[in-house]
Design a protein around this motif. Structure first.
Motif, PDB file in Angstrom:
ATOM      1  N   SER A  11       0.844  -1.182   0.000  1.00  0.00           N
ATOM      2  CA  SER A  11       0.000   0.000   0.000  1.00  0.00           C
ATOM      3  C   SER A  11       0.886   1.241   0.000  1.00  0.00           C
ATOM      4  N   ASP A  12       0.332   2.346  -0.445  1.00  0.00           N
ATOM      5  CA  ASP A  12       1.081   3.600  -0.434  1.00  0.00           C
ATOM      6  C   ASP A  12       1.035   4.130   0.986  1.00  0.00           C
ATOM      7  N   LYS A  13       2.125   3.992   1.682  1.00  0.00           N
ATOM      8  CA  LYS A  13       2.190   4.407   3.072  1.00  0.00           C
ATOM      9  C   LYS A  13       3.499   5.126   3.323  1.00  0.00           C
ATOM     10  N   LYS A  14       3.600   5.712   4.481  1.00  0.00           N
ATOM     11  CA  LYS A  14       4.777   6.512   4.827  1.00  0.00           C
ATOM     12  C   LYS A  14       6.008   5.651   5.073  1.00  0.00           C
ATOM     13  N   TYR A  15       5.788   4.447   5.600  1.00  0.00           N
ATOM     14  CA  TYR A  15       6.909   3.600   5.999  1.00  0.00           C
ATOM     15  C   TYR A  15       7.143   2.461   5.019  1.00  0.00           C
ATOM     16  N   LEU A  16       8.346   1.958   5.047  1.00  0.00           N
ATOM     17  CA  LEU A  16       8.745   0.843   4.183  1.00  0.00           C
ATOM     18  C   LEU A  16       8.521  -0.476   4.905  1.00  0.00           C
ATOM     19  N   SER A  17       8.149  -1.495   4.160  1.00  0.00           N
ATOM     20  CA  SER A  17       8.035  -2.834   4.735  1.00  0.00           C
ATOM     21  C   SER A  17       9.402  -3.518   4.652  1.00  0.00           C
ATOM     22  N   ARG A  18       9.549  -4.637   5.362  1.00  0.00           N
ATOM     23  CA  ARG A  18      10.801  -5.404   5.277  1.00  0.00           C
ATOM     24  C   ARG A  18      11.040  -5.843   3.840  1.00  0.00           C
ATOM     25  N   GLY A  19       9.994  -6.291   3.185  1.00  0.00           N
ATOM     26  CA  GLY A  19      10.127  -6.743   1.802  1.00  0.00           C
ATOM     27  C   GLY A  19      10.600  -5.638   0.879  1.00  0.00           C
ATOM     28  N   GLU A  20       9.996  -4.475   1.002  1.00  0.00           N
ATOM     29  CA  GLU A  20      10.396  -3.344   0.169  1.00  0.00           C
ATOM     30  C   GLU A  20      11.853  -2.952   0.433  1.00  0.00           C
ATOM     31  N   PHE A  21      12.247  -3.004   1.691  1.00  0.00           N
ATOM     32  CA  PHE A  21      13.617  -2.648   2.057  1.00  0.00           C
ATOM     33  C   PHE A  21      14.611  -3.618   1.422  1.00  0.00           C
ATOM     34  N   ILE A  22      14.330  -4.898   1.513  1.00  0.00           N
ATOM     35  CA  ILE A  22      15.206  -5.920   0.925  1.00  0.00           C
ATOM     36  C   ILE A  22      15.234  -5.778  -0.593  1.00  0.00           C
ATOM     37  N   ARG A  62      10.945 -13.087   6.176  1.00  0.00           N
ATOM     38  CA  ARG A  62       9.918 -13.613   5.283  1.00  0.00           C
ATOM     39  C   ARG A  62       8.560 -13.603   5.993  1.00  0.00           C
ATOM     40  N   LEU A  63       8.555 -14.003   7.260  1.00  0.00           N
ATOM     41  CA  LEU A  63       7.308 -14.043   8.027  1.00  0.00           C
ATOM     42  C   LEU A  63       6.680 -12.660   8.174  1.00  0.00           C
ATOM     43  N   PHE A  64       7.532 -11.643   8.324  1.00  0.00           N
ATOM     44  CA  PHE A  64       7.052 -10.276   8.522  1.00  0.00           C
ATOM     45  C   PHE A  64       7.342  -9.401   7.302  1.00  0.00           C
ATOM     46  N   PHE A  65       7.319 -10.002   6.138  1.00  0.00           N
ATOM     47  CA  PHE A  65       7.649  -9.388   4.853  1.00  0.00           C
ATOM     48  C   PHE A  65       6.909  -8.071   4.614  1.00  0.00           C
ATOM     49  N   GLU A  66       5.625  -8.020   4.969  1.00  0.00           N
ATOM     50  CA  GLU A  66       4.822  -6.835   4.683  1.00  0.00           C
ATOM     51  C   GLU A  66       4.671  -5.899   5.879  1.00  0.00           C
ATOM     52  N   LYS A  67       5.316  -6.211   6.973  1.00  0.00           N
ATOM     53  CA  LYS A  67       5.277  -5.343   8.159  1.00  0.00           C
ATOM     54  C   LYS A  67       6.298  -4.222   8.007  1.00  0.00           C
ATOM     55  N   TYR A  94      10.292   3.130  12.922  1.00  0.00           N
ATOM     56  CA  TYR A  94      10.181   2.628  11.556  1.00  0.00           C
ATOM     57  C   TYR A  94      10.991   3.462  10.574  1.00  0.00           C
ATOM     58  N   ILE A  95      11.352   2.829   9.458  1.00  0.00           N
ATOM     59  CA  ILE A  95      12.073   3.492   8.368  1.00  0.00           C
ATOM     60  C   ILE A  95      11.046   4.111   7.415  1.00  0.00           C
ATOM     61  N   SER A  96      11.135   5.410   7.237  1.00  0.00           N
ATOM     62  CA  SER A  96      10.241   6.069   6.283  1.00  0.00           C
ATOM     63  C   SER A  96      10.771   5.855   4.869  1.00  0.00           C
ATOM     64  N   LYS A  97       9.919   6.072   3.906  1.00  0.00           N
ATOM     65  CA  LYS A  97      10.349   5.931   2.511  1.00  0.00           C
ATOM     66  C   LYS A  97      11.439   6.947   2.182  1.00  0.00           C
ATOM     67  N   GLU A  98      11.350   8.135   2.752  1.00  0.00           N
ATOM     68  CA  GLU A  98      12.367   9.164   2.514  1.00  0.00           C
ATOM     69  C   GLU A  98      13.707   8.740   3.104  1.00  0.00           C
ATOM     70  N   GLU A  99      13.685   8.222   4.332  1.00  0.00           N
ATOM     71  CA  GLU A  99      14.932   7.750   4.946  1.00  0.00           C
ATOM     72  C   GLU A  99      15.514   6.596   4.142  1.00  0.00           C
ATOM     73  N   ALA A 100      14.659   5.722   3.644  1.00  0.00           N
ATOM     74  CA  ALA A 100      15.122   4.574   2.852  1.00  0.00           C
ATOM     75  C   ALA A 100      15.849   5.035   1.592  1.00  0.00           C
ATOM     76  N   LYS A 101      15.365   6.100   0.975  1.00  0.00           N
ATOM     77  CA  LYS A 101      16.050   6.650  -0.209  1.00  0.00           C
ATOM     78  C   LYS A 101      17.457   7.111   0.151  1.00  0.00           C
ATOM     79  N   ASN A 102      17.584   7.784   1.293  1.00  0.00           N
ATOM     80  CA  ASN A 102      18.899   8.260   1.736  1.00  0.00           C
ATOM     81  C   ASN A 102      19.821   7.093   2.056  1.00  0.00           C
ATOM     82  N   ILE A 103      19.288   6.061   2.693  1.00  0.00           N
ATOM     83  CA  ILE A 103      20.079   4.868   3.008  1.00  0.00           C
ATOM     84  C   ILE A 103      20.557   4.215   1.718  1.00  0.00           C
TER      85      ILE A 103
END
Length: 129
Positions: A3-14, A35-40, A108-117
């Motif tokens: 979903s379009d949300k502020k934070y990244l999931s584990r799956g998206e991060f990987i 894997r168990l918490f892929f979408e969290k 949590y890791i925001s999408k903006e922080e994830a871009k910087n990482i």
């Protein structure tokens, strides 16, 4: 899938690292728990574990000997398993303080922080290739 949300999931991060969850587990940069918490939403303490394992296993970067800079983080020892992951990622400048003097392990890791990482990891990747 996500979903379009502020934070990244584990799956998206990987996936930002360029791997599927199965590939990441096989390489040792992710765990079955991921894997168990892929979408969290991914917490910062989970992100540093994944990043540190990625640096060691995929980029062949040795751990820094001097991690004294990380000692300023009040919550560095809140998770004894996370200490070296946090120190290595923090001292390399891949992740910053969540707020002054605090790493924010359970935040949590925001999408903006994830871009910087991702940018910082790509900068390091460019130096090692």
């Amino acid at each position: 899938m996500y979903s379009d949300k502020k934070y990244l999931s584990r799956g998206e991060f990987i996936e930002q690292l360029g791997y599927s969850i199965e590939e990441a587990i096989e390489l040792g940069i992710a765990e079955t728990e991921d894997r168990l918490f892929f979408e969290k939403n991914i917490e910062r303490r989970t992100a540093v574990r994944i990043i540190h394992e990625y640096m060691k296993r995929c980029l062949n970067l040795p751990d820094l000997d001097d991690i004294s800079e990380a000692e300023k983080l009040k919550d560095l020892y809140d998770c004894h398993i996370c200490v070296n992951h946090i120190a290595q990622v923090f001292c390399r400048g891949i992740m910053n303080e969540y707020k002054p003097g605090e790493f924010g392990l359970k935040c949590y890791i925001s999408k903006e922080e994830a871009k910087n990482i991702a940018k910082r990891i790509n900068d390091i990747r460019g130096l090692t290739c």
